[in-house]
Write a protein that holds these residues in place. Structure first.
Motif, PDB file in Angstrom:
ATOM      1  N   CYS A  35       8.788   2.252  -4.495  1.00  0.00           N
ATOM      2  CA  CYS A  35       8.679   2.686  -2.874  1.00  0.00           C
ATOM      3  C   CYS A  35       8.886   1.343  -2.398  1.00  0.00           C
ATOM      4  CB  CYS A  35       7.094   3.118  -2.019  1.00  0.00           C
ATOM      5  SG  CYS A  35       7.591   3.667  -0.398  1.00  0.00           S
ATOM      6  N   SER A  36       9.259   0.799  -1.506  1.00  0.00           N
ATOM      7  CA  SER A  36       9.971   0.017  -0.621  1.00  0.00           C
ATOM      8  C   SER A  36       8.835  -0.628   0.630  1.00  0.00           C
ATOM      9  CB  SER A  36      11.339   0.067  -0.524  1.00  0.00           C
ATOM     10  OG  SER A  36      11.803   0.813   0.867  1.00  0.00           O
ATOM     11  N   ILE A  37       9.071  -1.393   1.154  1.00  0.00           N
ATOM     12  CA  ILE A  37       7.954  -2.168   2.592  1.00  0.00           C
ATOM     13  C   ILE A  37       9.252  -3.477   3.423  1.00  0.00           C
ATOM     14  CG2 ILE A  37       6.879  -3.795   1.077  1.00  0.00           C
ATOM     15  CD1 ILE A  37       4.822  -2.980   3.275  1.00  0.00           C
ATOM     16  N   THR A  38       8.711  -3.710   4.360  1.00  0.00           N
ATOM     17  CA  THR A  38       9.455  -4.511   4.757  1.00  0.00           C
ATOM     18  C   THR A  38       8.863  -4.609   5.847  1.00  0.00           C
ATOM     19  OG1 THR A  38      11.702  -3.361   5.300  1.00  0.00           O
ATOM     20  CG2 THR A  38      11.652  -5.289   7.087  1.00  0.00           C
ATOM     21  N   VAL A  39       8.025  -6.194   5.580  1.00  0.00           N
ATOM     22  CA  VAL A  39       7.069  -7.103   6.409  1.00  0.00           C
ATOM     23  C   VAL A  39       7.507  -8.253   7.264  1.00  0.00           C
ATOM     24  CG1 VAL A  39       5.536  -6.292   4.761  1.00  0.00           C
ATOM     25  CG2 VAL A  39       6.826  -7.951   4.708  1.00  0.00           C
ATOM     26  N   ALA A  40       6.801  -8.966   8.119  1.00  0.00           N
ATOM     27  CA  ALA A  40       6.848  -9.531   8.702  1.00  0.00           C
ATOM     28  C   ALA A  40       5.827 -10.893   8.993  1.00  0.00           C
ATOM     29  CB  ALA A  40       7.775  -8.610   9.963  1.00  0.00           C
ATOM     30  N   SER A  41       6.255 -12.029   9.777  1.00  0.00           N
ATOM     31  CA  SER A  41       5.560 -12.739   9.211  1.00  0.00           C
ATOM     32  C   SER A  41       4.079 -12.269  10.404  1.00  0.00           C
ATOM     33  CB  SER A  41       5.934 -14.108   9.741  1.00  0.00           C
ATOM     34  OG  SER A  41       5.378 -15.327  10.134  1.00  0.00           O
ATOM     35  N   GLY A  42       3.082 -13.037   9.860  1.00  0.00           N
ATOM     36  CA  GLY A  42       1.746 -12.748  10.194  1.00  0.00           C
ATOM     37  C   GLY A  42       0.721 -11.162  10.208  1.00  0.00           C
ATOM     38  N   GLU A  43       2.149  -9.936  10.243  1.00  0.00           N
ATOM     39  CA  GLU A  43       1.223  -8.483   9.559  1.00  0.00           C
ATOM     40  C   GLU A  43       0.520  -8.631   8.279  1.00  0.00           C
ATOM     41  OE1 GLU A  43       6.066  -6.458  11.833  1.00  0.00           O
ATOM     42  OE2 GLU A  43       4.773  -6.356   9.321  1.00  0.00           O
ATOM     43  N   THR A  44       0.231  -7.541   8.887  1.00  0.00           N
ATOM     44  CA  THR A  44      -0.869  -7.133   7.568  1.00  0.00           C
ATOM     45  C   THR A  44      -1.157  -5.160   6.927  1.00  0.00           C
ATOM     46  OG1 THR A  44      -2.272  -8.343   8.179  1.00  0.00           O
ATOM     47  CG2 THR A  44      -3.588  -6.883   6.218  1.00  0.00           C
ATOM     48  N   TRP A  45       0.111  -4.962   6.038  1.00  0.00           N
ATOM     49  CA  TRP A  45      -0.259  -3.850   5.393  1.00  0.00           C
ATOM     50  C   TRP A  45      -0.578  -3.293   4.154  1.00  0.00           C
ATOM     51  CZ3 TRP A  45       4.161  -0.560   7.849  1.00  0.00           C
ATOM     52  CH2 TRP A  45       4.630  -1.438   8.933  1.00  0.00           C
ATOM     53  N   SER A  46      -0.920  -2.237   4.031  1.00  0.00           N
ATOM     54  CA  SER A  46      -2.202  -1.353   3.172  1.00  0.00           C
ATOM     55  C   SER A  46      -1.076  -0.503   2.426  1.00  0.00           C
ATOM     56  CB  SER A  46      -3.233  -0.686   3.921  1.00  0.00           C
ATOM     57  OG  SER A  46      -2.824   0.225   4.684  1.00  0.00           O
ATOM     58  N   LEU A  47      -1.237  -1.131   0.798  1.00  0.00           N
ATOM     59  CA  LEU A  47      -0.040   0.530   0.645  1.00  0.00           C
ATOM     60  C   LEU A  47      -1.384   1.479  -0.293  1.00  0.00           C
ATOM     61  CD1 LEU A  47       1.257  -2.652  -2.015  1.00  0.00           C
ATOM     62  CD2 LEU A  47       2.602  -0.904   0.358  1.00  0.00           C
ATOM     63  N   SER A  48      -0.545   2.775  -0.205  1.00  0.00           N
ATOM     64  CA  SER A  48      -1.156   3.410  -0.457  1.00  0.00           C
ATOM     65  C   SER A  48      -1.031   3.804  -2.141  1.00  0.00           C
ATOM     66  CB  SER A  48      -0.953   5.041   0.016  1.00  0.00           C
ATOM     67  OG  SER A  48      -1.879   5.966  -0.217  1.00  0.00           O
ATOM     68  N   LEU A  49      -1.908   3.445  -3.022  1.00  0.00           N
ATOM     69  CA  LEU A  49      -1.420   3.363  -4.277  1.00  0.00           C
ATOM     70  C   LEU A  49      -2.290   5.213  -5.324  1.00  0.00           C
ATOM     71  CD1 LEU A  49      -1.416  -0.097  -5.480  1.00  0.00           C
ATOM     72  CD2 LEU A  49       0.192   1.609  -4.667  1.00  0.00           C
ATOM     73  N   GLY A  50      -2.230   5.848  -4.563  1.00  0.00           N
ATOM     74  CA  GLY A  50      -2.842   7.207  -5.122  1.00  0.00           C
ATOM     75  C   GLY A  50      -1.996   8.366  -5.656  1.00  0.00           C
ATOM     76  N   ASN A  51      -2.069   9.648  -5.361  1.00  0.00           N
ATOM     77  CA  ASN A  51      -0.603  10.374  -6.210  1.00  0.00           C
ATOM     78  C   ASN A  51      -0.401  10.888  -4.996  1.00  0.00           C
ATOM     79  OD1 ASN A  51      -1.794   9.855  -8.674  1.00  0.00           O
ATOM     80  ND2 ASN A  51      -2.978  11.390  -8.211  1.00  0.00           N
ATOM     81  N   ASP A  52      -0.761  10.889  -3.368  1.00  0.00           N
ATOM     82  CA  ASP A  52      -0.200  11.226  -2.377  1.00  0.00           C
ATOM     83  C   ASP A  52       0.917  10.089  -1.818  1.00  0.00           C
ATOM     84  OD1 ASP A  52      -0.534   8.948  -0.909  1.00  0.00           O
ATOM     85  OD2 ASP A  52      -2.362   9.753  -0.275  1.00  0.00           O
ATOM     86  N   ASP A  53       1.971  11.256  -0.969  1.00  0.00           N
ATOM     87  CA  ASP A  53       3.192  10.421  -0.886  1.00  0.00           C
ATOM     88  C   ASP A  53       3.349   9.060   0.519  1.00  0.00           C
ATOM     89  OD1 ASP A  53       4.608  11.255  -3.267  1.00  0.00           O
ATOM     90  OD2 ASP A  53       5.109  13.503  -1.556  1.00  0.00           O
ATOM     91  N   LYS A  54       1.872   9.394   0.728  1.00  0.00           N
ATOM     92  CA  LYS A  54       2.076   8.158   2.148  1.00  0.00           C
ATOM     93  C   LYS A  54       2.540   6.975   2.482  1.00  0.00           C
ATOM     94  CE  LYS A  54      -2.285   6.689   5.196  1.00  0.00           C
ATOM     95  NZ  LYS A  54      -1.700   6.851   5.932  1.00  0.00           N
ATOM     96  N   GLU A  55       2.919   6.494   3.023  1.00  0.00           N
ATOM     97  CA  GLU A  55       3.875   5.642   3.117  1.00  0.00           C
ATOM     98  C   GLU A  55       2.701   4.622   3.640  1.00  0.00           C
ATOM     99  OE1 GLU A  55       6.776   4.823   3.382  1.00  0.00           O
ATOM    100  OE2 GLU A  55       7.364   7.390   2.280  1.00  0.00           O
ATOM    101  N   PRO A  56       3.588   2.769   3.622  1.00  0.00           N
ATOM    102  CA  PRO A  56       3.168   1.741   3.700  1.00  0.00           C
ATOM    103  C   PRO A  56       1.953   1.969   5.303  1.00  0.00           C
ATOM    104  CG  PRO A  56       5.204   1.014   2.506  1.00  0.00           C
ATOM    105  CD  PRO A  56       4.918   2.622   2.802  1.00  0.00           C
ATOM    106  N   ASP A  57       1.154   1.568   5.173  1.00  0.00           N
ATOM    107  CA  ASP A  57       0.558   1.919   6.875  1.00  0.00           C
ATOM    108  C   ASP A  57       0.369  -0.028   7.516  1.00  0.00           C
ATOM    109  OD1 ASP A  57      -0.483   2.684   9.135  1.00  0.00           O
ATOM    110  OD2 ASP A  57      -2.459   2.814   8.194  1.00  0.00           O
ATOM    111  N   GLN A  58       0.952  -0.224   8.339  1.00  0.00           N
ATOM    112  CA  GLN A  58       0.303  -1.669   9.042  1.00  0.00           C
ATOM    113  C   GLN A  58      -0.886  -1.766   9.673  1.00  0.00           C
ATOM    114  OE1 GLN A  58       3.196  -2.859  12.003  1.00  0.00           O
ATOM    115  NE2 GLN A  58       1.810  -5.419  12.564  1.00  0.00           N
TER     116      GLN A  58
END
Length: 247
Positions: free
Chosen positions: A222-245
């Protein structure tokens, strides 16, 4: 155990239940969503007024829909992030004037960096008493769309979710111990795994491709775009959930 909980609310009599659970960063995310609130009043150039003058995130009375959301970490009562999405039956310029007035009353300071004010969309950054905030306005179906988000710097620091200055932070984990690794930004990180072992990684702002490898086999890219000061969680299970800020 680190748990992130996201709750989305709308007024109770119109609430349409929609709940889900997703494995994330060694914890759980819980979500529920609110529904549409029809208001028949036509668009007007008259000054907008707040539905609740004391609300931390103001909403005009002339809204046709709104919902709020919060993101919490286990053991910390104050939300890491609060947000509001809605639609207002008014012109974009009137909605912008409403938010500039109401947010100033709440001690929010508008920042000039990255500000965009156009005929059909607006994006503004603010320094609020609790932390950084953003306002986005757009147009859809003859209404003005609203997205308002406020982040709480103190709560994020207590949860160890606050990235280093000028960086963005990723939080990730995997339920099964010692079988998975994450490849990102030309590095491979072994994931300790288990519900009590979320891991963090700080990166410069940008767009990154990442790959989850389990027992030597790639299972997700997958891919993710992040900006300065942000925190994102990566779903690394077997689902297709996108990264979540989350901050």
């Amino acid at each position: 155990m680190t748990t992130v909980r996201r709750v989305m609310r709308g007024p109770a009599r119109w609430l349409l239940p929609l709940c889900g659970l997703a494995l994330l960063a060694g914890g759980l995310i819980a979500a529920s969503a609110g529904g549409w609130l029809p208001h028949p009043s036509p668009q007007s150039s008259a000054a907008l007024t707040p539905a609740d003058p004391d609300a931390d995130l103001p909403v005009p009375k002339q809204h046709s829909f709104f919902r709020s959301s919060t993101t919490h970490a286990t053991g910390i009562e104050v939300p890491l992030r609060v947000g509001l999405e809605g639609r207002v039956q008014a012109q974009l310029g009137d909605v912008l004037a409403f938010y500039r007035t109401e947010l100033a009353k709440r001690g929010w300071e508008e920042k000039s960096d990255g500000a965009v004010v156009a005929a059909d969309h607006v994006q503004l950054a603010f320094a609020s008493p609790k932390g950084p905030a953003t306002l986005k306005l757009g147009r859809a179906e003859d209404e003005t769309t609203v997205s308002l988000v406020q982040r709480n710097t103190e709560a994020a620091a207590k949860a160890n979710f606050l990235p280093m200055p000028g960086q963005a932070r990723l939080i990730f984990g995997y339920l099964v111990p010692d079988v998975a690794s994450l490849t990102i930004n030309d590095q491979t990180i072994k994931i300790a795994g288990g519900v009590n072992h979320p891991q963090t990684l700080d990166l410069p702002p940008g767009t990154y491709s990442y790959e989850l490898i389990v027992s030597g086999y790639p299972v997700r890219t997958c891919s993710i775009t992040v900006a300065s000061g942000e925190t994102w969680s990566l779903s690394l299970g077997n689902d297709d959930k996108e990264p979540d800020q989350i901050y």
